[in-house]
Design a protein around this motif. Sequence first.
Motif, PDB file in Angstrom:
ATOM      1  N   LEU A  66       0.828  -1.204   0.000  1.00  0.00           N
ATOM      2  CA  LEU A  66       0.000   0.000   0.000  1.00  0.00           C
ATOM      3  C   LEU A  66       0.862   1.255   0.000  1.00  0.00           C
ATOM      4  CD1 LEU A  66      -2.860  -0.982   2.503  1.00  0.00           C
ATOM      5  CD2 LEU A  66      -2.930  -0.960   0.007  1.00  0.00           C
ATOM      6  N   GLU A  67       1.916   1.251   0.807  1.00  0.00           N
ATOM      7  CA  GLU A  67       2.800   2.417   0.858  1.00  0.00           C
ATOM      8  C   GLU A  67       3.561   2.600  -0.455  1.00  0.00           C
ATOM      9  OE1 GLU A  67       5.278   1.862   4.241  1.00  0.00           O
ATOM     10  OE2 GLU A  67       3.744   2.504   5.685  1.00  0.00           O
ATOM     11  N   ALA A  68       3.983   1.489  -1.064  1.00  0.00           N
ATOM     12  CA  ALA A  68       4.717   1.573  -2.321  1.00  0.00           C
ATOM     13  C   ALA A  68       3.851   2.149  -3.435  1.00  0.00           C
ATOM     14  CB  ALA A  68       5.233   0.198  -2.719  1.00  0.00           C
ATOM     15  N   MET A  69       2.554   1.861  -3.384  1.00  0.00           N
ATOM     16  CA  MET A  69       1.629   2.345  -4.407  1.00  0.00           C
ATOM     17  C   MET A  69       0.973   3.665  -4.013  1.00  0.00           C
ATOM     18  SD  MET A  69      -0.180  -1.279  -5.452  1.00  0.00           S
ATOM     19  CE  MET A  69      -1.109  -0.548  -6.794  1.00  0.00           C
ATOM     20  N   GLY A  70       1.316   4.170  -2.829  1.00  0.00           N
ATOM     21  CA  GLY A  70       0.746   5.436  -2.387  1.00  0.00           C
ATOM     22  C   GLY A  70      -0.728   5.339  -2.056  1.00  0.00           C
ATOM     23  N   ILE A  71      -1.175   4.184  -1.574  1.00  0.00           N
ATOM     24  CA  ILE A  71      -2.585   3.958  -1.247  1.00  0.00           C
ATOM     25  C   ILE A  71      -2.756   4.018   0.265  1.00  0.00           C
ATOM     26  CG2 ILE A  71      -4.520   2.354  -1.388  1.00  0.00           C
ATOM     27  CD1 ILE A  71      -3.195   1.151  -3.862  1.00  0.00           C
ATOM     28  N   SER A  72      -3.675   4.848   0.716  1.00  0.00           N
ATOM     29  CA  SER A  72      -3.937   4.947   2.150  1.00  0.00           C
ATOM     30  C   SER A  72      -4.882   3.838   2.593  1.00  0.00           C
ATOM     31  CB  SER A  72      -4.554   6.309   2.484  1.00  0.00           C
ATOM     32  OG  SER A  72      -5.865   6.405   1.953  1.00  0.00           O
ATOM     33  N   ILE A  73      -4.901   3.590   3.904  1.00  0.00           N
ATOM     34  CA  ILE A  73      -5.808   2.592   4.463  1.00  0.00           C
ATOM     35  C   ILE A  73      -7.264   2.976   4.200  1.00  0.00           C
ATOM     36  CG2 ILE A  73      -6.685   1.588   6.607  1.00  0.00           C
ATOM     37  CD1 ILE A  73      -4.118   0.349   5.800  1.00  0.00           C
ATOM     38  N   LEU A  74      -7.563   4.273   4.313  1.00  0.00           N
ATOM     39  CA  LEU A  74      -8.943   4.725   4.091  1.00  0.00           C
ATOM     40  C   LEU A  74      -9.363   4.527   2.636  1.00  0.00           C
ATOM     41  CD1 LEU A  74      -9.101   8.007   6.213  1.00  0.00           C
ATOM     42  CD2 LEU A  74      -9.948   5.725   6.793  1.00  0.00           C
TER      43      LEU A  74
END
Length: 211
Positions: A66-74
């Motif tokens: 998620l961090e590598a793709m710039g995707i937040s948990i929300l």
Amino acid sequence: MIDDLNLFASQLVTLWVVLEPLSHLSMFLATTSHLDRQERHKVAAMGTAFAFLILVVFTLLGRMLLEAMGISILAFQISGGIILFYFSMTMIFGAMTQHAVTADPERRLVHIAVYPIATPIVAGPGAILAMVLFSDNNRGAPLSQHLITVSVLVLMSVVLFVIFWLGDYIAKVLGEGGASLLRRIMGILLAAFSVNLVLNAFQKWLNLPPI
């Protein structure tokens, strides 16, 4: 030792709530009502195995991906809610069953085991988010804590498999009409749950009062 037991107990309770066996059994029966007993058992075995693999991957690599793709948990929670909502519509209106029946006989069971049993029923947004948060809490922790998280997932996967396997007896009691009704009822409840996922994400993002 006591800390490990407390961690095991807390994660087991959390995952039990997320993977609530009876509600998942209802959805399993609702989505496999057109299968015979042997086919349902095969789907139960494959579905829980696929779901376990998906959740293990997110446990080990979820936060990193998620961090590598710039995707937040929300954002992940909102997208998961939208996918669940679409799936709930197929349960209510029957499009899912029609699609499954038209598949090739040998590959049909694998298709059903992957979708919808493995995901989004078992390895849904709630379960994936729980495993990602577990792994995030274990970041920098000893290897034993990571093994505890995986062992909790193994235990819950076995519990779900046994419940799915025994669910065939419940299917006999329900009959075809009861299973069809159950599928639509669970679809309505799942639609409400998916909308709640999205609204909760927006509530946290915008700092709004609890829904």
